[in-house]
Design an enzyme around this catalytic site. Structure first.
Site, PDB file in Angstrom:
ATOM      1  CB  SER A  20      -0.917   0.231   1.154  1.00 31.45           C
ATOM      2  OG  SER A  20      -1.410   1.369   1.462  1.00 31.45           O
ATOM      3  CG  HIS A  45      -3.869  -2.194  -1.652  1.00 27.64           C
ATOM      4  ND1 HIS A  45      -4.878  -2.889  -1.973  1.00 27.64           N
ATOM      5  CD2 HIS A  45      -3.986  -1.244  -0.954  1.00 27.64           C
ATOM      6  CE1 HIS A  45      -5.974  -2.618  -1.202  1.00 27.64           C
ATOM      7  NE2 HIS A  45      -5.388  -1.628  -0.199  1.00 27.64           N
ATOM      8  CG  ASP A  47      -5.073   1.983   0.473  1.00 30.82           C
ATOM      9  OD1 ASP A  47      -6.192   1.267   0.559  1.00 30.82           O
ATOM     10  OD2 ASP A  47      -3.897   1.946   1.029  1.00 30.82           O
ATOM     11  CG  MET A  49      -8.770   6.780   1.775  1.00 34.22           C
ATOM     12  SD  MET A  49      -7.859   7.144   3.067  1.00 34.22           S
ATOM     13  CE  MET A  49      -6.825   5.796   3.447  1.00 34.22           C
ATOM     14  CG  HIS A  78      -9.041  -0.718  -0.616  1.00 39.04           C
ATOM     15  ND1 HIS A  78      -8.567  -0.585   0.716  1.00 39.04           N
ATOM     16  CD2 HIS A  78     -10.278  -0.592  -0.238  1.00 39.04           C
ATOM     17  CE1 HIS A  78      -9.531  -0.508   1.671  1.00 39.04           C
ATOM     18  NE2 HIS A  78     -10.624  -0.727   1.149  1.00 39.04           N
ATOM     19  CG  MET A  80     -11.212   2.424   1.671  1.00 41.51           C
ATOM     20  SD  MET A  80      -9.812   2.917   2.600  1.00 41.51           S
ATOM     21  CE  MET A  80      -8.673   2.968   1.152  1.00 41.51           C
ATOM     22  CG  MET A 149     -11.233  -3.311   5.467  1.00 42.34           C
ATOM     23  SD  MET A 149      -9.667  -2.788   4.415  1.00 42.34           S
ATOM     24  CE  MET A 149      -8.812  -1.627   5.627  1.00 42.34           C
ATOM     25  CG  ASP A 184      -5.854  -2.788   3.285  1.00 45.40           C
ATOM     26  OD1 ASP A 184      -4.785  -2.395   3.781  1.00 45.40           O
ATOM     27  OD2 ASP A 184      -6.416  -2.148   2.630  1.00 45.40           O
TER      28      ASP A 184
HETATM   29  C1  DX5 Z   1      -6.275   1.665   5.423  1.00 42.48           C
HETATM   30  C2  DX5 Z   1      -5.892   1.462   3.765  1.00 42.48           C
HETATM   31  C3  DX5 Z   1      -4.759   0.250   4.181  1.00 42.48           C
HETATM   32  C4  DX5 Z   1      -3.610   0.976   4.789  1.00 42.48           C
HETATM   33  C5  DX5 Z   1      -2.607  -0.238   5.270  1.00 42.48           C
HETATM   34  O1  DX5 Z   1      -7.268   2.603   5.280  1.00 42.48           O
HETATM   35  O2  DX5 Z   1      -6.759   0.587   3.299  1.00 42.48           O
HETATM   36  O3  DX5 Z   1      -4.147   0.080   2.672  1.00 42.48           O
HETATM   37  O4  DX5 Z   1      -2.922   2.023   4.073  1.00 42.48           O
HETATM   38  O5  DX5 Z   1      -1.632   0.352   5.770  1.00 42.48           O
HETATM   39  P1  DX5 Z   1      -0.796  -0.266   7.101  1.00 42.48           P
HETATM   40  O6  DX5 Z   1      -0.274  -1.625   6.676  1.00 42.48           O
HETATM   41  O7  DX5 Z   1       0.221   0.639   7.659  1.00 42.48           O
HETATM   42  O8  DX5 Z   1      -1.971  -0.629   8.020  1.00 42.48           O
HETATM   43 ZN    ZN Z   2      -6.466  -0.800   1.254  1.00 40.85          ZN
END
Ligand code: DX5
Ligand code: ZN
Length: 230
Positions: A20, A45, A47, A49, A78, A80, A149, A184
């Site tokens: 990530s 991966h 993320d 948001m 991913h 979110m 998650m 994750d």
């Molecule tokens: C959380 C994300 C993850 C996160 C993982 O909201 O979906 O992908 O960045 O980071 P670590 O491994 O530091 O928990």
């Molecule tokens: Zn993620």
């Protein structure tokens, strides 16, 4: 997009670690991508948001497109976000190979998962820690990937919630064998083998890699530990 053979390689190499990149160095993204590639990652991966579904903002289409220009590795996106149905086609156009949406924002996730497949990407369905895993069973046949998650989404660097292990064990028994089981949040040297032992085939690792100066030994060590869970 990555070719179907690259995605097949990704799926066949379980357990596979997907970095990530939430906390990587965005001042020189191309150099960061090459550092991960040189360390031997099999995909990324990413993320996304929206500041609504999660209390944080990250990035959107331009960053996915930038990854697509620089790397041929599979991109696991991913989402979110609260209204994924409005945006999935644009994420596929931007270069996503896997698009994962959250069950919490979809009354029935099946039509959107089917749409993602029809757009030519793999379809993923994610559940947050409070969401009972049984609630997504009716969507199994529309899923290429299920993301459990192990933290509340929104931030990297949180502590792994063991409840995810129970969900993974249940999914390994109940979901079709071909479905990729991804985990994750808080996956690191202490938790990675337990995730694999519980049935995870794709391991998202953020801060445990990006917090290190040299990604190569870190990824090698995580791969060794992951294989201990087989
Ligand atoms: C959380 C994300 C993850 C996160 C993982 O909201 O979906 O992908 O960045 O980071 P670590 O491994 O530091 O928990
Ligand atoms: Zn993620």
């Amino acid at each position: 997009m990555a070719t179907s053979s690259e995605i097949a390689v990704l799926c066949s190499q379980a357990p596979v670690i997907l970095p990530s990149v939430l906390q990587c160095d965005y001042s020189n993204l191309e150099r960061e991508i090459h550092r991960f590639e040189e360390a031997g990652v099999k995909g990324f991966h990413l993320d996304v948001m929206d500041g609504n579904f999660v209390p944080n903002l990250s990035f959107g289409f331009p960053v996915i497109e930038a990854f697509r220009r620089v790397t041929e590795l599979p991109l696991d996106v991913h989402l979110m976000i609260s209204n994924p149905e409005k945006y999935v086609s644009r994420y596929v156009d931007a270069g996503a190979d896997i698009v994962t949406v959250h069950a919490e924002v979809l009354e029935d996730p099946r039509p959107l998962l089917d749409e993602i497949r029809n757009l030519g990407a793999l379809a993923g369905l994610a559940i947050n820690p409070p969401t009972p895993v049984e609630t997504i069973a009716s969507a199994f046949n529309s899923c290429d990937l299920i993301l459990t998650m192990s933290v509340m989404p929104g931030f990297g660097g949180q502590v792994f919630d063991d409840l995810a292990l129970e969900k993974l064990r249940w999914l390994r028994g109940e979901a079709p064998d071909a479905v990729i089981l991804e985990v994750d949040g808080g996956v690191n040297e202490q938790t990675i083998a337990d995730c694999v032992e519980a049935g995870a085939s794709a391991l998202v690792v953020g801060s445990a890699i990006t917090g290190q100066a040299d990604y190569t030994p870190c990824l090698a060590q995580l791969n060794t530990l992951a294989r201990r869970g087989l």
